[in-house]
Design an enzyme around this catalytic site. Structure first.
Site, PDB file in Angstrom:
ATOM      1  N   HIS A   1      20.989  -1.791  13.408  1.00 33.72           N
ATOM      2  CA  HIS A   1      20.195  -0.567  13.492  1.00 33.72           C
ATOM      3  C   HIS A   1      20.794   0.542  12.631  1.00 33.72           C
ATOM      4  O   HIS A   1      20.067   1.269  11.935  1.00 33.72           O
ATOM      5  CB  HIS A   1      20.102  -0.102  14.938  1.00 33.72           C
ATOM      6  CG  HIS A   1      19.375  -1.063  15.824  1.00 33.72           C
ATOM      7  ND1 HIS A   1      19.597  -1.136  17.177  1.00 33.72           N
ATOM      8  CD2 HIS A   1      18.432  -1.998  15.552  1.00 33.72           C
ATOM      9  CE1 HIS A   1      18.821  -2.075  17.699  1.00 33.72           C
ATOM     10  NE2 HIS A   1      18.114  -2.612  16.729  1.00 33.72           N
TER      11      HIS A   1
ATOM     12  N   SER B   1      21.552  14.019  13.132  1.00 40.15           N
ATOM     13  CA  SER B   1      20.151  13.618  13.330  1.00 40.15           C
ATOM     14  C   SER B   1      20.041  12.137  13.665  1.00 40.15           C
ATOM     15  O   SER B   1      19.220  11.738  14.506  1.00 40.15           O
ATOM     16  CB  SER B   1      19.332  13.950  12.083  1.00 40.15           C
ATOM     17  OG  SER B   1      19.785  13.197  10.967  1.00 40.15           O
TER      18      SER B   1
ATOM     19  N   CYS C   1       0.843  -1.203   0.000  1.00 42.39           N
ATOM     20  CA  CYS C   1       0.000   0.000   0.000  1.00 42.39           C
ATOM     21  C   CYS C   1       0.874   1.248   0.000  1.00 42.39           C
ATOM     22  O   CYS C   1       1.661   1.470   0.923  1.00 42.39           O
ATOM     23  CB  CYS C   1      -0.919  -0.026   1.216  1.00 42.39           C
ATOM     24  SG  CYS C   1      -1.828   1.506   1.483  1.00 42.39           S
TER      25      CYS C   1
ATOM     26  N   CYS D   1       0.324   3.517   2.977  1.00 41.09           N
ATOM     27  CA  CYS D   1       0.955   2.980   4.194  1.00 41.09           C
ATOM     28  C   CYS D   1       2.447   3.317   4.223  1.00 41.09           C
ATOM     29  O   CYS D   1       2.990   3.675   5.275  1.00 41.09           O
ATOM     30  CB  CYS D   1       0.762   1.466   4.258  1.00 41.09           C
ATOM     31  SG  CYS D   1      -0.968   0.936   4.314  1.00 41.09           S
TER      32      CYS D   1
ATOM     33  N   TRP E   1      31.304   7.687  17.980  1.00 41.13           N
ATOM     34  CA  TRP E   1      30.418   8.704  17.414  1.00 41.13           C
ATOM     35  C   TRP E   1      31.160  10.034  17.292  1.00 41.13           C
ATOM     36  O   TRP E   1      31.073  10.718  16.254  1.00 41.13           O
ATOM     37  CB  TRP E   1      29.184   8.884  18.294  1.00 41.13           C
ATOM     38  CG  TRP E   1      28.073   7.916  18.075  1.00 41.13           C
ATOM     39  CD1 TRP E   1      27.714   6.867  18.865  1.00 41.13           C
ATOM     40  CD2 TRP E   1      27.152   7.903  16.971  1.00 41.13           C
ATOM     41  NE1 TRP E   1      26.638   6.202  18.331  1.00 41.13           N
ATOM     42  CE2 TRP E   1      26.260   6.812  17.169  1.00 41.13           C
ATOM     43  CE3 TRP E   1      26.983   8.700  15.842  1.00 41.13           C
ATOM     44  CZ2 TRP E   1      25.230   6.513  16.291  1.00 41.13           C
ATOM     45  CZ3 TRP E   1      25.952   8.395  14.960  1.00 41.13           C
ATOM     46  CH2 TRP E   1      25.104   7.322  15.180  1.00 41.13           C
TER      47      TRP E   1
ATOM     48  N   ASN F   1      20.010   8.188  20.400  1.00 35.34           N
ATOM     49  CA  ASN F   1      19.847   8.630  21.786  1.00 35.34           C
ATOM     50  C   ASN F   1      18.409   8.456  22.258  1.00 35.34           C
ATOM     51  O   ASN F   1      18.161   8.056  23.400  1.00 35.34           O
ATOM     52  CB  ASN F   1      20.265  10.096  21.921  1.00 35.34           C
ATOM     53  CG  ASN F   1      21.765  10.275  21.959  1.00 35.34           C
ATOM     54  OD1 ASN F   1      22.522   9.319  22.101  1.00 35.34           O
ATOM     55  ND2 ASN F   1      22.220  11.506  21.811  1.00 35.34           N
TER      56      ASN F   1
ATOM     57  N   HIS G   1      22.329  10.327  15.163  1.00 38.02           N
ATOM     58  CA  HIS G   1      22.832  10.166  16.532  1.00 38.02           C
ATOM     59  C   HIS G   1      21.731  10.505  17.535  1.00 38.02           C
ATOM     60  O   HIS G   1      21.558   9.804  18.542  1.00 38.02           O
ATOM     61  CB  HIS G   1      24.048  11.061  16.746  1.00 38.02           C
ATOM     62  CG  HIS G   1      24.823  10.730  17.980  1.00 38.02           C
ATOM     63  ND1 HIS G   1      26.004  11.357  18.314  1.00 38.02           N
ATOM     64  CD2 HIS G   1      24.583   9.851  18.989  1.00 38.02           C
ATOM     65  CE1 HIS G   1      26.465  10.868  19.457  1.00 38.02           C
ATOM     66  NE2 HIS G   1      25.613   9.957  19.895  1.00 38.02           N
TER      67      HIS G   1
ATOM     68  N   LYS H   1      20.694  10.126  27.935  1.00 37.61           N
ATOM     69  CA  LYS H   1      20.572  10.294  26.490  1.00 37.61           C
ATOM     70  C   LYS H   1      19.561  11.397  26.201  1.00 37.61           C
ATOM     71  O   LYS H   1      18.375  11.264  26.506  1.00 37.61           O
ATOM     72  CB  LYS H   1      20.109   8.992  25.850  1.00 37.61           C
ATOM     73  CG  LYS H   1      20.971   7.781  26.169  1.00 37.61           C
ATOM     74  CD  LYS H   1      22.303   7.843  25.461  1.00 37.61           C
ATOM     75  CE  LYS H   1      23.091   6.564  25.668  1.00 37.61           C
ATOM     76  NZ  LYS H   1      24.419   6.614  25.040  1.00 37.61           N
TER      77      LYS H   1
END
Length: 792
Positions: free
Chosen positions: A464, A488, A78, A81, A419, A494, A490, A509
């Site tokens: 992830h 963004s 869809c 969706c 990071w 958090n 990172h 965080k």
């Protein structure tokens, strides 16, 4: 949203070495195993903080639960969706703190295994939303949302409205959302065990108070209540003039206004969550002073929270290159490509000390020269540790976290520094870009993506990050966009890890930078919603991660690191030479055969191979200063250090005597005291000669050549010469003592020394004395026997 088969995930997560056969096998299994492929398909994953419903868990999640659940029924094919999925993900991140009062869930009705569940709930179109209040019965089909809003703010308000419509006993997991009266506030501390009460004054149609109440649901020692502007007595008592506004009220009846950058939900929640004494449930804070007093923990280093420390960056490099990569015995295929990109980016943009930058460039140059499809980590480590060459390039060993240190050893550390490292690299790539030239706008991001996918130790974290990269990394088209993309993402991580077991209570965080750190980065929309001013954020990031603002405190001394590296280089060379010597002795044991001519030639070759190793350890075997000291060029070929083993002429042959077994050659025994004394005297002599201090440069070389000659052609010419040189103060270098093994005579082609002759004479005298004693003894016995027989 990208889809991954379970086979690909499992093969990828457990690999330590790239194997083409395994890759082909994994792809083959992913094609023939359709059920795992479908099970992983969908628009959402667990990392989106959305509960993925299936026939196995639908009843336990939706029915008789203490939390209210808002469910999206969708189909992967869809288009609406797919377009709505980012809003649903943003909503899940926005109301994450509302758990356990509210949960978001989703189910893919295009999956055949979920089709029966969707049919039972009467789903005929997509996307469809249904709200299930707390303690819903198994017969409930939920409250359907028709014409629901397609933005986060509208959906958030809808959830609050549905929560307030709960008619049965109020769920214990949900805080009270009704307005507070003056009587309740006066008796609040008698009926509630909290230290602080936050009152949000607002108008009737405002949702700020209820949103802040739910935002503080997971925090202890504080309560939030909503007060309407119609409560005139409270408004007058607290001196309220602005709506909305937030006031703090404690058990001592003290009233103070909460100071925030903007009067909005996000700023209230952030400020209240960081008040003294307010902690997340189950995460009590240990005062920093207690950490300093506790000698069992690592030393606490005072640091500036608004700065980046080079110690963190160098520690991240050490852990990445010496610890994380060491788990791979060999690196090949895509992993090798990822490593080359990673090192290349570090060599280009890492703003380190000269020795560290030189080390990274050395490793990068070596990697680029490797034309094969596989390298050994041991070889990579040798180059990294500079054990194959000598230069002023070194990467200090060990980790020393400063800005990334945690209150306990298992908090922060390497992930924080990793990071930070890539934030610095993206900013450096932006700052070093040459206007008007082509630049790899996503070069740093692709290097980070490859390294995380191939080597990062936390495999769920790698999964992830890969999902975020597949989602939008290809849309990055400028260097500025690369800086903002990493920032963004990172913040998204958090948000996902806030409240997790890995969160350090001293360093929660947050959405960074905070309003205190960058006020201009935060703004409000006309609707009162928080938004980031990305222009100001980019300016802040370029300044914060600039190489000119990196602090050099707590760094390991560069000179000590270089000395340590040179010692390691010397030890490696000595170990190598020891290994060669062990191999040679092993060959001698295996080749235990009569001493013949071929074996003698092999021994000569091994001795010739040993000479360069000695030269590497002791320097030039023939000092250049000897020419100035008067040594002729022809004598250089015959020059030999006093401690060197005399060489045997090539024409020498061992004697062969039929019926006689020669004694094995004795092992040379070196007088170490004499060696050290002579060695340092020789070095002092050369240093004085080359420095020009010595005026009298006469070198008298006396050669006393003795021929040790065997019958049958065995002949050795040995140089037993000594060197003397008169310095200005009359310093005299004593020659080595001449060996006293001169042979007096030879018999049957075997030479006898003075010691041998002496021993023979001594034994002859002893044997003569022994015979004489025996003669006297027996003679005496015979006389005694005759005397006894003559008696009457």
């Amino acid at each position: 949203m990208a889809r991954r088969s379970s086979c690909a995930t499992s093969c990828y997560a457990t690999k330590t070495k790239s194997n083409p056969f395994n890759s082909v096998l994994c792809v083959f299994i992913s094609f023939i195993s359709l059920s795992p492929l479908i099970a992983e398909a969908g628009l959402y994953t667990a990392s989106d903080q959305i509960i993925i419903l299936s026939p196995k868990n639908v009843d336990s999640v939706l029915f008789n639960s203490t939390a209210a659940v808002l469910v999206e029924f969708y189909a992967t094919w869809c288009g609406h969706c797919v377009a709505f999925s980012p809003t649903w993900k943003n909503l899940a991140r926005d109301i994450k703190e509302w758990k356990p009062a509210v949960d978001l869930a989703a189910i893919d009705c295009a999956d055949e295994s979920n089709r029966k569940v969707c049919t039972n709930f009467g789903i005929t179109g997509f996307p469809s939303l249904k709200f299930f209040p707390a303690y819903s019965s198994s017969e409930s089909r939920g409250l359907e949302l028709r014409g629901f809003p397609r933005d986060v703010r509208g959906l958030r308000h809808y959830i609050i409205d549905k929560l307030e419509m709960h008619n049965e006993a109020w769920p214990p997991a949900c805080p009270p959302l009704e307005t507070a009266s003056e009587a309740e506030i006066d008796n609040f501390f008698q009926t509630n065990n909290v230290k602080l009460l936050a009152l949000v004054f607002e108008s009737k149609d405002s949702y700020v108070g209820r949103e802040v109440t739910l935002d503080l649901l997971q925090y202890e020692n504080i309560a939030v209540r909503r007060v309407l502007d119609t409560e005139t007595s409270l408004v007058s008592r607290f001196g309220v003039t602005d709506f909305p506004s937030c006031y703090l009220y404690n058990s001592s009846r003290h009233i103070s206004r909460l100071k925030v950058l903007n009067e909005a939900r996000t700023f209230y929640s952030y400020a209240l969550q960081r008040l003294p004494g307010v902690v997340r449930t189950g995460k009590p804070q240990i005062p920093i002073t207690d950490l300093l007093k506790n000698s069992t923990l690592q030393e606490w280093r005072q640091f500036n929270k608004t700065s980046v420390y080079m110690s963190d960056l160098e520690s991240a490099l050490h852990y990445s290159l010496r610890v994380e990569l060491s788990g791979h015995i060999s690196i090949s295929g895509n992993d090798l490509t990822a490593l080359k990109k990673y090192i290349n980016v570090l060599a280009k943009y890492f703003p380190g000390r000269p020795s560290v930058k030189s080390a990274l460039k050395t490793v990068d140059s070596w990697l680029q020269q490797q034309k094969g499809t596989e390298i050994k980590y041991s070889n990579f480590r040798d180059v990294l540790d500079n054990t194959v060459q000598t230069s002023d390039a070194v990467l200090p060993e060990g980790v020393q976290w400063v800005g990334c240190q945690g209150s306990q050893s298992h908090y922060r550390g390497y992930p924080c520094a990793f990071w930070t490292l890539f934030h610095v690299l993206t900013v450096q790539a932006k700052e070093m870009a040459i206007p008007g030239t082509f630049n790899m706008h996503s070069e740093v991001l692709q290097a980070m993506r490859g390294y995380v996918s191939s080597f990062f130790g936390c495999r769920p974290c790698a999964t992830h990050f890969e999902s975020m990269a597949q989602e939008s990394m290809d849309h990055v088209t400028t260097l500025s966009a690369a800086v903002l993309w990493l920032w963004s993402r990172h913040n998204r991580v958090n948000n996902r890890l806030a409240g997790d077991l890995s969160e350090d209570p001293h360093f929660p965080k947050i959405q960074w930078p905070s309003p205190e750190l960058c006020p201009s980065c935060h703004g409000l929309k006309k609707t009162g919603e928080h938004h980031w001013d990305q222009g100001e954020v980019l300016t802040f990031l370029r300044n914060y991660f600039s190489s000119t603002h990196i602090l050099m405190d707590y760094l390991q001394d560069e000179t000590q690191a270089l000395i340590h590296q040179r010692n390691r280089l010397t030890a490696a060379q000595m170990e190598k030479e020891a290994g060669r010597g062990a191999e040679r002795r092993a060959r001698e044991v295996l080749d235990n055969r009569p001493a013949e001519e071929p074996q003698e030639e092999e021994q000569q070759e091994e001795e010739e191979e040993e000479e360069p190793a000695m030269e590497e350890q002791t320097g030039e075997p023939y000092p250049a200063g000897l020419e100035r000291m008067g040594v002729a060029a022809a004598d250089k070929a015959n020059y030999q250090e006093p401690w060197e083993k005399p060489q045997r002429p090539q024409s020498q042959r061992k004697p062969k005597i039929v019926g006689m077994k020669l004694r094995e050659p004795q092992e040379n025994i070196v007088d170490l005291d004499l060696f050290v004394n002579q060695h340092y005297k020789a070095k002092a002599l050369r240093a004085a000669a080359m420095s020009g201090v010595v005026r009298q440069r006469s070198l008298k070389k006396k050669e006393d050549v003795e021929d040790l000659q065997f019958e049958g052609g065995w002949r050795v010419k040995r140089d037993l010469g000594s060197q003397e040189e008169n310095l200005g103060a009359g310093v005299r270098i004593e020659p080595y003592p001449r060996p006293h093994s001169k042979r007096w005579m030879s018999l049957l082609s075997v030479g006898f020394s003075r010691l041998d002759v002496s021993l023979c004479v001594l034994l002859y005298l002893l044997s003569t004395l022994c015979l004489l004693a025996m003669y006297l003894y027996f003679k005496l016995r015979i006389k005694l026997r005759r005397a006894k027989l003559s008696l009457p």
